[in-house]
Scaffold this active site. Sequence first.
Site, PDB file in Angstrom:
ATOM      1  N   TRP A  35     -19.255 106.145 107.125  1.00 46.18           N
ATOM      2  CA  TRP A  35     -18.902 107.396 106.434  1.00 46.18           C
ATOM      3  C   TRP A  35     -17.611 107.218 105.664  1.00 46.18           C
ATOM      4  CZ3 TRP A  35     -19.828 112.659 105.733  1.00 46.18           C
ATOM      5  CH2 TRP A  35     -18.700 113.448 105.434  1.00 46.18           C
ATOM      6  N   ASP A  38     -12.074 111.282 101.632  1.00 45.20           N
ATOM      7  CA  ASP A  38     -11.042 111.210 100.584  1.00 45.20           C
ATOM      8  C   ASP A  38     -10.602 109.794 100.173  1.00 45.20           C
ATOM      9  OD1 ASP A  38     -11.100 113.663 101.808  1.00 45.20           O
ATOM     10  OD2 ASP A  38      -8.994 113.691 102.349  1.00 45.20           O
ATOM     11  N   TRP A  62     -18.712 111.996 109.858  1.00 45.57           N
ATOM     12  CA  TRP A  62     -17.268 111.968 110.079  1.00 45.57           C
ATOM     13  C   TRP A  62     -16.967 111.657 111.545  1.00 45.57           C
ATOM     14  CZ3 TRP A  62     -13.154 114.453 112.543  1.00 45.57           C
ATOM     15  CH2 TRP A  62     -11.900 114.345 111.929  1.00 45.57           C
ATOM     16  N   PHE A  97      -5.317 110.191 108.990  1.00 43.49           N
ATOM     17  CA  PHE A  97      -5.806 111.041 107.909  1.00 43.49           C
ATOM     18  C   PHE A  97      -5.241 110.571 106.570  1.00 43.49           C
ATOM     19  CE2 PHE A  97      -7.327 115.322 109.928  1.00 43.49           C
ATOM     20  CZ  PHE A  97      -8.246 114.624 110.697  1.00 43.49           C
ATOM     21  N   ARG A 166      -0.412 117.794 106.102  1.00 51.04           N
ATOM     22  CA  ARG A 166      -1.104 116.507 105.905  1.00 51.04           C
ATOM     23  C   ARG A 166      -1.206 116.055 104.447  1.00 51.04           C
ATOM     24  NH1 ARG A 166      -4.815 120.157 107.867  1.00 51.04           N
ATOM     25  NH2 ARG A 166      -6.389 120.894 106.399  1.00 51.04           N
ATOM     26  N   TRP A 304     -17.556 119.024 101.454  1.00 49.84           N
ATOM     27  CA  TRP A 304     -17.647 119.227 102.903  1.00 49.84           C
ATOM     28  C   TRP A 304     -18.858 120.071 103.252  1.00 49.84           C
ATOM     29  CZ3 TRP A 304     -15.716 116.153 106.175  1.00 49.84           C
ATOM     30  CH2 TRP A 304     -14.499 115.522 105.953  1.00 49.84           C
TER      31      TRP A 304
HETATM   32  C1  FRU Z   1      -9.731 116.514 102.992  1.00 52.20           C
HETATM   33  C2  FRU Z   1      -9.295 116.232 104.414  1.00 52.20           C
HETATM   34  C3  FRU Z   1      -7.810 115.939 104.462  1.00 52.20           C
HETATM   35  C4  FRU Z   1      -7.679 115.119 105.706  1.00 52.20           C
HETATM   36  C5  FRU Z   1      -8.953 114.329 105.698  1.00 52.20           C
HETATM   37  C6  FRU Z   1      -9.520 114.042 107.067  1.00 52.20           C
HETATM   38  O1  FRU Z   1     -11.037 116.203 102.732  1.00 52.20           O
HETATM   39  O2  FRU Z   1      -9.635 117.320 105.238  1.00 52.20           O
HETATM   40  O3  FRU Z   1      -7.003 117.083 104.426  1.00 52.20           O
HETATM   41  O4  FRU Z   1      -6.547 114.318 105.673  1.00 52.20           O
HETATM   42  O5  FRU Z   1      -9.894 115.068 104.957  1.00 52.20           O
HETATM   43  O6  FRU Z   1     -10.570 113.135 106.994  1.00 52.20           O
END
Ligand code: FRU
Length: 492
Positions: A35, A38, A62, A97, A166, A304
């Site tokens: 998978w 970002d 994910w 992340f 983040r 998403w």
């Molecule tokens: C965006 C997100 C980020 C995070 C990552 C986790 O798509 O939610 O904010 O760092 O994906 O995989």
Amino acid sequence: MKDKLQRARLFEQKYHPNLSKFDQPRFHVTGGIGWINDPNGFSVYQGEYHLFYQYYPYDTKWGPMHWGHVKTSDFIRWNRLPCALAPEESYDKDGCFSGGAIELPDGRHLLMYTGVRNKRRSNGVVDGYQTQCLAVGDGTNYKKYEGNPVLDAKDLPEGGSPIDFRDPKIWFEDGKYWAVIGNRPADGSGSILLFESENGFQWKFSSVLSSCHNQYGKMWECPDFFELDGKHVLLTSPQNMTSMGLEFHPGNSTLCIIGRYDRDRRHLLRDNTQAIDYGTDFYATQSLLSLDGRRIMIAWMQSWESSGCKLKGLPFCGQMTLPRELSIRDGRLIQNPVREIEAYRSTKVSYRNVMISDETNLQGVFGRFLDMTVTVRPSNREHMYRYFKIFVAKDGERVTMIRHKPENNTIRVDRSRSGFPHDIVNVRDFPIASHNELKLRLIMDRYSLELFVNDGEQSASFVLYTPVSADSISFSCDGAAIIDVEKYDIEV
Ligand code: FRU
């Protein structure tokens, strides 16, 4: 090497050599296996372009986030590198992340990412505490910094949530390192915080660069901030957006703020806002400045909302967009495919001044790996056509439609019959500007369609799972239109 990283690399060594090129797009990045979401750490390092990505190697869904890694010298042909980060320290055990990267003056590659650590409340709810962490490496191997985390809850302005903190994007300017990071402030929506550092390792809060104030969705994820054509641009991906006419779409959406940077207050003053992309599959942008000075952006070409929707049997889930060159024209963000794609064009087919009314096929115009520009004019300016349509990825059963409706000057893309065995959002409408003629550039690469309207005034990205044998293309018009077509296959 730590255990989890080693495990991921061994897993890749087992599966990567056996990847079938018939499963993969030709020039769009995937994880190969597993998978991805970002793009991360999109940066120049030792004269090449490195791209990392949110990655779970073991399944096409994910999971605890690793950083996968590829590099390129032309944004089209990518080389796979071993997994760069795995979640295995106390401060990132539940995920590495998103984040950015930069080349340090001493030749090392610095990664800045969000470490996630879950804590369970007494009522069972799990909160993911997010801090900013570093890793340093040589372009292949990365070691996490012993001073991690370098930013945590105590560095936040009052009211800032340590659970939504983040996605650092790092750059160097005016003798300092800077990072923009998404955060949830006390009003429950989103803001982009600016942090600064003298050396890339010790960081402190600098300012609130921009705030959502509950106007554009909620939490702002994956920020990027840069100068472009005399303006400053903030790109971010808001969660929980509601649509505003045809400008944004609901859910996880994208936002481009074009404005002026007040350097004294370190605050972005807004001139214009717009969606970044108008398709169904586009989120979490990241950009770099290329060696020849172009601002190049890439994004996750998925959403998403439909992230569970995939083809059974495919070894990967998730792809990146084609990298795009950015500019500003008339106060709007302009995106065009990187010019490097032109070096991979073959078998040119072109037509000029073809009259279209009934559905028409043009000899030689077909394919699923292509770069095609269609220029459309009404045959008679007094009698504008009602609809002009291009059908792609077509066979007897399946088809994806691109439709121009001059009456309200919108483009519709409909991929309802594009091979998805899922009931997801399949149709998008978006407004375009009026010109004497309409120019539609289509980039297709097995499982995707990226549409660029009027030299990049709008882009719209779509995943298609139509079998690749469905490669027919046709044109039709309700009324009459005159078109020019220039079509190339892309061979990589
Ligand atoms: C965006 C997100 C980020 C995070 C990552 C986790 O798509 O939610 O904010 O760092 O994906 O995989």
